[in-house]
Design a protein around this motif. Sequence first.
Motif, PDB file in Angstrom:
ATOM      1  N   UNK A 154      67.986 -86.142 -46.145  1.00 52.10           N
ATOM      2  CA  UNK A 154      69.072 -85.398 -45.497  1.00 52.10           C
ATOM      3  C   UNK A 154      68.980 -83.908 -45.796  1.00 52.10           C
ATOM      4  N   UNK A 155      68.630 -83.575 -47.025  1.00 50.77           N
ATOM      5  CA  UNK A 155      68.485 -82.161 -47.400  1.00 50.77           C
ATOM      6  C   UNK A 155      67.381 -81.510 -46.561  1.00 50.77           C
ATOM      7  N   UNK A 156      66.278 -82.240 -46.409  1.00 54.32           N
ATOM      8  CA  UNK A 156      65.160 -81.699 -45.632  1.00 54.32           C
ATOM      9  C   UNK A 156      65.542 -81.583 -44.154  1.00 54.32           C
ATOM     10  N   UNK A 157      66.257 -82.572 -43.640  1.00 53.03           N
ATOM     11  CA  UNK A 157      66.697 -82.510 -42.238  1.00 53.03           C
ATOM     12  C   UNK A 157      67.602 -81.307 -42.006  1.00 53.03           C
ATOM     13  N   UNK A 158      68.496 -81.028 -42.956  1.00 47.24           N
ATOM     14  CA  UNK A 158      69.373 -79.854 -42.828  1.00 47.24           C
ATOM     15  C   UNK A 158      68.558 -78.572 -42.817  1.00 47.24           C
ATOM     16  N   UNK A 159      67.510 -78.527 -43.626  1.00 41.65           N
ATOM     17  CA  UNK A 159      66.650 -77.337 -43.643  1.00 41.65           C
ATOM     18  C   UNK A 159      65.907 -77.187 -42.315  1.00 41.65           C
ATOM     19  N   UNK A 160      65.424 -78.284 -41.745  1.00 43.14           N
ATOM     20  CA  UNK A 160      64.738 -78.226 -40.451  1.00 43.14           C
ATOM     21  C   UNK A 160      65.678 -77.674 -39.377  1.00 43.14           C
ATOM     22  N   UNK A 161      66.945 -78.073 -39.439  1.00 42.98           N
ATOM     23  CA  UNK A 161      67.933 -77.656 -38.432  1.00 42.98           C
ATOM     24  C   UNK A 161      68.625 -76.345 -38.796  1.00 42.98           C
ATOM     25  N   UNK A 162      68.268 -75.786 -39.973  1.00 40.23           N
ATOM     26  CA  UNK A 162      68.907 -74.548 -40.461  1.00 40.23           C
ATOM     27  C   UNK A 162      70.434 -74.695 -40.478  1.00 40.23           C
TER      28      UNK A 162
END
Length: 636
Positions: free
Chosen positions: A190-198
């Motif tokens: 989830x943390x990585x997904x948030x980073x991908x979506x900024x």
Amino acid sequence: MVTVVLEKLLINKTRKILAKKIEAEESQLTSTLSPTRVSFRLEFLLGKRVESIGAMALPRRRNLYYHRLRFLVMVISAISGALLVLFAILTFLAPSPNESEHFHLRHHQTSFNAVVDDPVTNGDSVFRIPSSGGKLDRDIWSSRNAKFFYGCSNATAKFAKAEAVRHPNRYLAIATSGGLNQQRTGITDAVVAARILNATLVVPKLDQKSFWKDSSNFSEIFDIDWFISFLSKDVKIVKQLPKRKGKTWTPYTMRVPRRCSERCYQNRVLPVLLKRHNAVQLNKFDYRLANKLDTDLQKLRCRVNYHALKFADPILEMGKLLVHRMRMRSKHYIALHLRFEPDMLAFSGCDYGGGEKERNELGAIRKRWKTLHKNNPDKQRRQGKCPLTPEEVGLMLRALGYGSEVHIYVASGEVYGGEETLRPLKALFPNFYSKDTIATKEELEPFSSFSSRMAALDFIVCNESDVFVTNNNGNMARMLAGRRKYFGHKPTIRPNAKKLYRLFLSRSNMTWEEFASRVRTFQRAFMGEPKEVRPGRGEFHENPSTCICEDSEAREKAKADSRHRKHGKLDDSSRKDVMLSHDQNDYVYNDEPEWPDLDDGEDQSGPQEKRLYNVTGLDYDAVISDEPELEVMLSD
């Protein structure tokens, strides 16, 4: 003696006969010869007769002595042969030293040379299990090449800070799924997904309604403040969505496909974020991120999993207490994650040797899930999809060098068959513990009603163990395998189930030495050594190769020392040790199939969602099923 007397009698009788003849001749001669000549004649005749008798007696006496000696030799040979036969019979009938020691072992008198009868192959079998682990050419409590590798998850210079890329009004919420370890993978991704979506990440919601029925929230399992602060440079995290115009902000809910890549998120989730008031919640968030990502995103995964996700203090303190109590009992200990619950066995469709009773009981459980089809038990075993039984785990460990004196901590749920199933393992390793045996009910009371908190305690004890072994390839096994690699490559034994299958079946037809040798051969590259799995292969949480760096300088120095020793500068034993240390596993890769990464362009919610991902065996928790309870139940 009797012979000598007979000879004397014979000689006397002969003399008497001769004396009579001589008298007759003497009377005849006296009438014709002079007295002097008569006397000479008599002496001559008497001497000749005596010589004749002596010459006859000597060969007779020799012959008799020869026959007596020959008879004596035959008697001695017969007696010796009889004694040898008697000794052989006694040796066959008498109990062997090993059996005698086994008798003492069963009465809890430990002996390093004792043996344990295999309950399956006892009787006339040559398969006899020693109580000691034997002498091996390796340290069973450490990995050979671990000192040359270390965890490295710092961001590169090109990885921008969160403030520079984050959109202030873009929020991503996550609802995890499954047990503790499956939820852990969801939080990490989830943390990585948030980073991908900024986007700003809202602290993930834990699964409270599924099979595990644990009402714990994030802050009761993990240190929420540490989680937010540690990741502040990578992703902005808030505890809850802010209110909008004084009202609670309800995000748009959706799901993403399994193994969704960066482009998948940008194509599927970002447009929704932009159109739906900038707040989206992704439900059932487990394994929703691709296995292969950009290097910096992979390193971010490692920072989350291995540094940011720290257990809450109550769990951490109790876990450390359990570890301390294991250390008080022994310098080293093994932690075994044993998945042998009835539901999981029923799902596997395997045969565990329980006969008709087992087939009926597990078959009845299996009928609860209509989507499951009948499996071929032998095929499941051949493909390595069946978890090892407790007895098979014990045999594997003994063959790998762990003796009966070793202490074992067992993390498990309900074991099918109960104590009867565990008995062979406990016979092999009598120093058998669990959190319930080394802690009081009062100490465990704050955790015992919450499955995730209890699982967290097991996670801590298993992670801190000198050796971790599993009979399955579930989430906890994979998460711990990756973590132990990252923090020093501590020995982590995963059964090579495909190869061990036939070996266990045929063990009654071989000696223990042959069996142990084959186990060690099959388990090579399944022991947690560096680079056992090729970089990029396997599930990332199990093989975080992007986050493991090699100390090339130290390794080259060690190789130079090895070459130096080869030229005779040091003794042979030291040279052998160094050569084994640096040349073995340079490198031996295991035969795990690669995880498939889904193509960005295909419909990732289609048939691909209905397949099994297989790494070292059946991934019970990576199963995609139409039965939500089944999928979640098998997760950890």
